[in-house]
Each structure stands twice: as structure tokens, then as C-alpha cells.
Design a protein around this motif. Structure first.
Motif, PDB file in Angstrom:
ATOM      1  N   ASN A 114       0.808  -1.217   0.000  1.00 19.93           N
ATOM      2  CA  ASN A 114       0.000   0.000   0.000  1.00 19.93           C
ATOM      3  C   ASN A 114       0.839   1.265   0.000  1.00 19.93           C
ATOM      4  O   ASN A 114       0.309   2.371   0.115  1.00 19.93           O
ATOM      5  N   LEU A 115       2.136   1.120  -0.169  1.00 21.24           N
ATOM      6  CA  LEU A 115       3.036   2.261  -0.153  1.00 21.24           C
ATOM      7  C   LEU A 115       2.764   3.172  -1.344  1.00 21.24           C
ATOM      8  O   LEU A 115       2.726   2.727  -2.485  1.00 21.24           O
ATOM      9  N   ARG A 116       2.550   4.452  -1.063  1.00 19.58           N
ATOM     10  CA  ARG A 116       2.344   5.455  -2.111  1.00 19.58           C
ATOM     11  C   ARG A 116       3.556   6.366  -2.259  1.00 19.58           C
ATOM     12  O   ARG A 116       3.829   6.865  -3.341  1.00 19.58           O
ATOM     13  N   VAL A 117       4.254   6.614  -1.150  1.00 20.35           N
ATOM     14  CA  VAL A 117       5.411   7.521  -1.148  1.00 20.35           C
ATOM     15  C   VAL A 117       6.574   6.815  -0.459  1.00 20.35           C
ATOM     16  O   VAL A 117       6.431   6.347   0.670  1.00 20.35           O
ATOM     17  N   LEU A 118       7.716   6.750  -1.152  1.00 17.56           N
ATOM     18  CA  LEU A 118       8.909   6.139  -0.586  1.00 17.56           C
ATOM     19  C   LEU A 118      10.105   7.034  -0.868  1.00 17.56           C
ATOM     20  O   LEU A 118      10.434   7.316  -2.021  1.00 17.56           O
ATOM     21  N   ARG A 119      10.715   7.502   0.201  1.00  9.14           N
ATOM     22  CA  ARG A 119      11.882   8.374   0.074  1.00  9.14           C
ATOM     23  C   ARG A 119      13.125   7.609   0.535  1.00  9.14           C
ATOM     24  O   ARG A 119      13.221   7.220   1.699  1.00  9.14           O
ATOM     25  N   LEU A 120      14.035   7.394  -0.413  1.00  8.94           N
ATOM     26  CA  LEU A 120      15.261   6.646  -0.140  1.00  8.94           C
ATOM     27  C   LEU A 120      16.505   7.468  -0.450  1.00  8.94           C
ATOM     28  O   LEU A 120      17.590   6.925  -0.593  1.00  8.94           O
ATOM     29  N   GLY A 121      16.357   8.763  -0.574  1.00 11.40           N
ATOM     30  CA  GLY A 121      17.465   9.635  -0.937  1.00 11.40           C
ATOM     31  C   GLY A 121      18.655   9.504   0.004  1.00 11.40           C
ATOM     32  O   GLY A 121      18.497   9.360   1.216  1.00 11.40           O
ATOM     33  N   TYR A 122      19.839   9.546  -0.595  1.00 12.02           N
ATOM     34  CA  TYR A 122      21.108   9.519   0.150  1.00 12.02           C
ATOM     35  C   TYR A 122      21.234   8.296   1.043  1.00 12.02           C
ATOM     36  O   TYR A 122      21.600   8.375   2.206  1.00 12.02           O
ATOM     37  N   THR A 123      20.888   7.156   0.456  1.00 14.91           N
ATOM     38  CA  THR A 123      21.077   5.864   1.113  1.00 14.91           C
ATOM     39  C   THR A 123      21.938   5.006   0.196  1.00 14.91           C
ATOM     40  O   THR A 123      22.301   5.431  -0.905  1.00 14.91           O
ATOM     41  N   ALA A 124      22.234   3.790   0.617  1.00  8.08           N
ATOM     42  CA  ALA A 124      23.078   2.890  -0.178  1.00  8.08           C
ATOM     43  C   ALA A 124      22.264   1.932  -1.050  1.00  8.08           C
ATOM     44  O   ALA A 124      22.781   0.919  -1.503  1.00  8.08           O
ATOM     45  N   VAL A 125      20.992   2.240  -1.300  1.00  7.52           N
ATOM     46  CA  VAL A 125      20.190   1.356  -2.149  1.00  7.52           C
ATOM     47  C   VAL A 125      20.605   1.522  -3.607  1.00  7.52           C
ATOM     48  O   VAL A 125      21.158   2.546  -4.004  1.00  7.52           O
ATOM     49  N   GLY A 126      20.298   0.503  -4.394  1.00  3.15           N
ATOM     50  CA  GLY A 126      20.634   0.529  -5.816  1.00  3.15           C
ATOM     51  C   GLY A 126      19.585  -0.187  -6.637  1.00  3.15           C
ATOM     52  O   GLY A 126      18.412  -0.257  -6.259  1.00  3.15           O
ATOM     53  N   ASP A 127      20.014  -0.737  -7.728  1.00  2.00           N
ATOM     54  CA  ASP A 127      19.097  -1.381  -8.675  1.00  2.00           C
ATOM     55  C   ASP A 127      18.335  -2.553  -8.076  1.00  2.00           C
ATOM     56  O   ASP A 127      17.202  -2.811  -8.472  1.00  2.00           O
ATOM     57  N   GLY A 128      18.920  -3.252  -7.127  1.00  2.00           N
ATOM     58  CA  GLY A 128      18.223  -4.373  -6.493  1.00  2.00           C
ATOM     59  C   GLY A 128      16.962  -3.925  -5.773  1.00  2.00           C
ATOM     60  O   GLY A 128      15.921  -4.575  -5.840  1.00  2.00           O
ATOM     61  N   THR A 129      17.040  -2.807  -5.107  1.00  2.00           N
ATOM     62  CA  THR A 129      15.865  -2.275  -4.411  1.00  2.00           C
ATOM     63  C   THR A 129      14.824  -1.804  -5.412  1.00  2.00           C
ATOM     64  O   THR A 129      13.633  -2.078  -5.257  1.00  2.00           O
ATOM     65  N   VAL A 130      15.257  -1.097  -6.430  1.00  2.00           N
ATOM     66  CA  VAL A 130      14.313  -0.601  -7.439  1.00  2.00           C
ATOM     67  C   VAL A 130      13.562  -1.762  -8.079  1.00  2.00           C
ATOM     68  O   VAL A 130      12.345  -1.708  -8.268  1.00  2.00           O
ATOM     69  N   ALA A 131      14.247  -2.845  -8.384  1.00  2.00           N
ATOM     70  CA  ALA A 131      13.603  -4.022  -8.979  1.00  2.00           C
ATOM     71  C   ALA A 131      12.548  -4.602  -8.038  1.00  2.00           C
ATOM     72  O   ALA A 131      11.486  -5.032  -8.483  1.00  2.00           O
ATOM     73  N   ALA A 132      12.821  -4.591  -6.751  1.00  2.00           N
ATOM     74  CA  ALA A 132      11.870  -5.142  -5.780  1.00  2.00           C
ATOM     75  C   ALA A 132      10.618  -4.284  -5.658  1.00  2.00           C
ATOM     76  O   ALA A 132       9.571  -4.759  -5.212  1.00  2.00           O
ATOM     77  N   LEU A 133      10.693  -3.031  -6.078  1.00  2.00           N
ATOM     78  CA  LEU A 133       9.556  -2.123  -5.975  1.00  2.00           C
ATOM     79  C   LEU A 133       8.592  -2.244  -7.151  1.00  2.00           C
ATOM     80  O   LEU A 133       7.527  -1.659  -7.140  1.00  2.00           O
ATOM     81  N   GLU A 134       8.960  -3.029  -8.134  1.00  2.00           N
ATOM     82  CA  GLU A 134       8.156  -3.167  -9.352  1.00  2.00           C
ATOM     83  C   GLU A 134       6.711  -3.556  -9.060  1.00  2.00           C
ATOM     84  O   GLU A 134       5.781  -3.092  -9.713  1.00  2.00           O
ATOM     85  N   LYS A 135       6.490  -4.387  -8.050  1.00  2.00           N
ATOM     86  CA  LYS A 135       5.137  -4.876  -7.767  1.00  2.00           C
ATOM     87  C   LYS A 135       4.314  -3.924  -6.903  1.00  2.00           C
ATOM     88  O   LYS A 135       3.170  -4.209  -6.593  1.00  2.00           O
ATOM     89  N   LEU A 136       4.860  -2.778  -6.559  1.00  2.00           N
ATOM     90  CA  LEU A 136       4.127  -1.815  -5.740  1.00  2.00           C
ATOM     91  C   LEU A 136       3.273  -0.920  -6.638  1.00  2.00           C
ATOM     92  O   LEU A 136       3.640   0.197  -6.988  1.00  2.00           O
ATOM     93  N   ALA A 137       2.114  -1.407  -6.989  1.00  2.00           N
ATOM     94  CA  ALA A 137       1.244  -0.740  -7.956  1.00  2.00           C
ATOM     95  C   ALA A 137       0.755   0.632  -7.485  1.00  2.00           C
ATOM     96  O   ALA A 137       0.429   1.493  -8.306  1.00  2.00           O
ATOM     97  N   LYS A 138       0.706   0.863  -6.195  1.00  2.93           N
ATOM     98  CA  LYS A 138       0.196   2.129  -5.666  1.00  2.93           C
ATOM     99  C   LYS A 138       1.283   3.191  -5.505  1.00  2.93           C
ATOM    100  O   LYS A 138       0.985   4.337  -5.177  1.00  2.93           O
TER     101      LYS A 138
END
Length: 72
Positions: A28-52
Motif C-alpha cells: 500500500n506504499l504510495r510515497v517512498l523516500r530513499l534519498g542519500y542511502t546505499a540502495v541501488g538497482d536491487g531495491t528498485v527491482a523489488a519495488l516493481e510490484k508496488l502498484a500504488k
């Protein structure tokens, strides 16, 4: 409880791609702020199913433009 979460700000924290699976379960996540963290493409790929998801902040992360096509 986490399934009802609509906004999450992890900017400037020590979150990494190791949290990708957990973030991907927040359907149900609508807003996700990950600025200035160590996340990369792996995290972005995991967010694909977050339709909202409407807002995704990745400023200052390791995410590449190639992975952004996944989340549109």
C-alpha cells in the motif's frame, strides 16, 4: 501493520539493497523516500510490484537509469 503503511521516509539512513524484499512487501506504499542511502538497482527491482507507488525519491543513491524503467 506494515501492509497498511502509505508513506515511508528512509532518507539519509543506513538502508541498503538488503532491505529490498521487505520494502517490496509494503503493497500500500504510495510515497517512498530513499534519498542519500546505499540502495541501488536491487531495491528498485523489488519495488516493481508496488502498484500504488506514486512518489519514489532516489537522489544520491546507487540506482541507475536502467533500473528506473522498471518502476516507470
Amino acid at each position: 501493520m506494515g501492509e497498511a503503511l502509505a508513506e515511508l521516509d528512509l532518507s539519509g539512513t543506513s538502508v541498503t539493497d538488503g532491505a529490498a524484499a521487505t520494502l517490496g512487501r509494503l503493497v500500500n506504499l504510495r510515497v517512498l523516500r530513499l534519498g542519500y542511502t546505499a540502495v541501488g538497482d536491487g531495491t528498485v527491482a523489488a519495488l516493481e510490484k508496488l502498484a500504488k507507488l506514486e512518489v519514489l525519491v532516489l537522489t544520491g543513491t546507487q540506482a541507475t537509469s536502467a533500473s528506473l524503467a522498471v518502476v516507470g
